[in-house]
Design an enzyme around this catalytic site. Structure first.
Site, PDB file in Angstrom:
ATOM      1  N   TYR A   1       0.795  -1.223   0.000  1.00 15.73           N
ATOM      2  CA  TYR A   1       0.000   0.000   0.000  1.00 15.73           C
ATOM      3  C   TYR A   1       0.833   1.282   0.000  1.00 15.73           C
ATOM      4  O   TYR A   1       0.290   2.387   0.019  1.00 15.73           O
ATOM      5  CB  TYR A   1      -0.989  -0.006   1.180  1.00 15.73           C
ATOM      6  CG  TYR A   1      -0.456   0.519   2.493  1.00 15.73           C
ATOM      7  CD1 TYR A   1      -0.950   1.708   3.031  1.00 15.73           C
ATOM      8  CD2 TYR A   1       0.500  -0.174   3.222  1.00 15.73           C
ATOM      9  CE1 TYR A   1      -0.483   2.189   4.248  1.00 15.73           C
ATOM     10  CE2 TYR A   1       0.962   0.289   4.426  1.00 15.73           C
ATOM     11  CZ  TYR A   1       0.456   1.470   4.938  1.00 15.73           C
ATOM     12  OH  TYR A   1       0.917   1.949   6.145  1.00 15.73           O
TER      13      TYR A   1
ATOM     14  N   ASP B   1       4.179  -6.317  13.139  1.00 13.72           N
ATOM     15  CA  ASP B   1       4.796  -6.725  11.870  1.00 13.72           C
ATOM     16  C   ASP B   1       6.306  -6.893  12.044  1.00 13.72           C
ATOM     17  O   ASP B   1       7.097  -6.455  11.209  1.00 13.72           O
ATOM     18  CB  ASP B   1       4.486  -5.694  10.786  1.00 13.72           C
ATOM     19  CG  ASP B   1       4.738  -6.225   9.378  1.00 13.72           C
ATOM     20  OD1 ASP B   1       4.729  -7.453   9.198  1.00 13.72           O
ATOM     21  OD2 ASP B   1       4.942  -5.409   8.457  1.00 13.72           O
TER      22      ASP B   1
END
Length: 271
Positions: free
Chosen positions: A42, A155
């Site tokens: 993204y 993450d």
């Protein structure tokens, strides 16, 4: 029409819409693009020169194909808000955020260095047991810093860890969550459970990273794959640490518990 058809259409659309800015393009009348240094699902990341300070910085752009998606824009804005809250020499520093012509950007410090994935696969770097535990020591300090600010990275992976002169840096807060600590006067069991799950996800990711590093010195002698507990020859203290991080045994509740077992594992490796 099937799902794969729409996926192909979307990829063609993204190919034409998500073209990166060319070298020499000046963003926001200040940031001159030097080159593209990354592209995720993204975002597009540029190495730029701040023409006002002559410093090298990084500009991250929300992919143009995502700018009409409210959820994607919200994630991008969340990443900006998280970076505003951190101030640590081993984390990116946010300098600016802006939008032009419906495009969304933010500016952060440039951290020079190769990520652990590049170090392992391109530079053939290996980590023995003690070195892997020392990496965990540095990462745990950063994770603890974030958790104290009610930020959960979510993450933690080797591509998001940079190594420069034996110093570790943690990057990419695109999936980070900010959850305000539980109010002791109005405790909410659901919120407390959610925060604990976010913590333990970060701890689990730490365990996976360390296990990955430990395998850099492993050479398989068996044709049949075995569990890591059998393939790797580790001190029992390290095995215990990993089992709890990976939730094979009782999961850790906080970083203090991890620190105690990590210290024991480091001592065992020095004997």
């Amino acid at each position: 029409m099937n799902v794969s058809f729409f996926r192909r259409i979307r990829k063609v659309y993204q190919f034409f819409v998500d073209k990166p800015f060319k070298k020499g393009t000046v963003l926001n009348e200040q940031y001159e693009v030097l080159n593209v240094i990354g592209a995720g699902s993204y975002g597009i990341v540029y190495l730029c020169e701040d023409t006002k300070t002559n410093k090298t910085i990084v500009v991250k752009q929300l992919r143009p194909s995502k700018r009409r998606n409210k959820q994607e824009v919200a994630m991008f804005e969340n990443e900006i808000s998280v970076l505003r809250m951190v101030n640590h020499k081993n984390l990116p520093r946010l300098f600016d955020a802006f939008s032009t012509n419906g495009q969304f950007f933010y500016v952060m410090s440039f951290i020079e260095g190769d990520n652990l994935e590049e170090q392992i696969f391109f530079h053939k770097k290996t980590f023995n047991e003690e070195e892997s535990l020392l990496v965990l020591t540095h990462l745990l300090e950063l994770v603890e810093y974030l958790h104290e600010k009610d930020i959960y990275h979510q993450d933690l992976r080797i591509p998001n860890i940079l190594l420069k002169d034996k110093e570790l840096f943690l990057i990419d807060f695109g999936l980070a969550k900010h959850e305000t600590a539980v109010d002791p006067f109005h405790p909410s069991p659901n919120k407390q459970k959610n925060i604990q799950e976010l913590k333990q996800q970060d701890y689990y990711d730490l365990g996976e990273i360390i296990l990955y590093l430990l395998y850099t010195t492993y050479s398989s002698k068996n044709k049949k794959a075995l569990p890591w507990t059998e393939e790797l020859s580790l001190e029992k203290e390290t095995v215990n640490l990993l089992k709890r991080l990976l939730q094979i045994k009782e999961p850790y509740l906080n970083s203090s518990e991890i620190s105690i077992d990590l210290h024991a594992a480091l001592i065992a490796n020095k004997k």
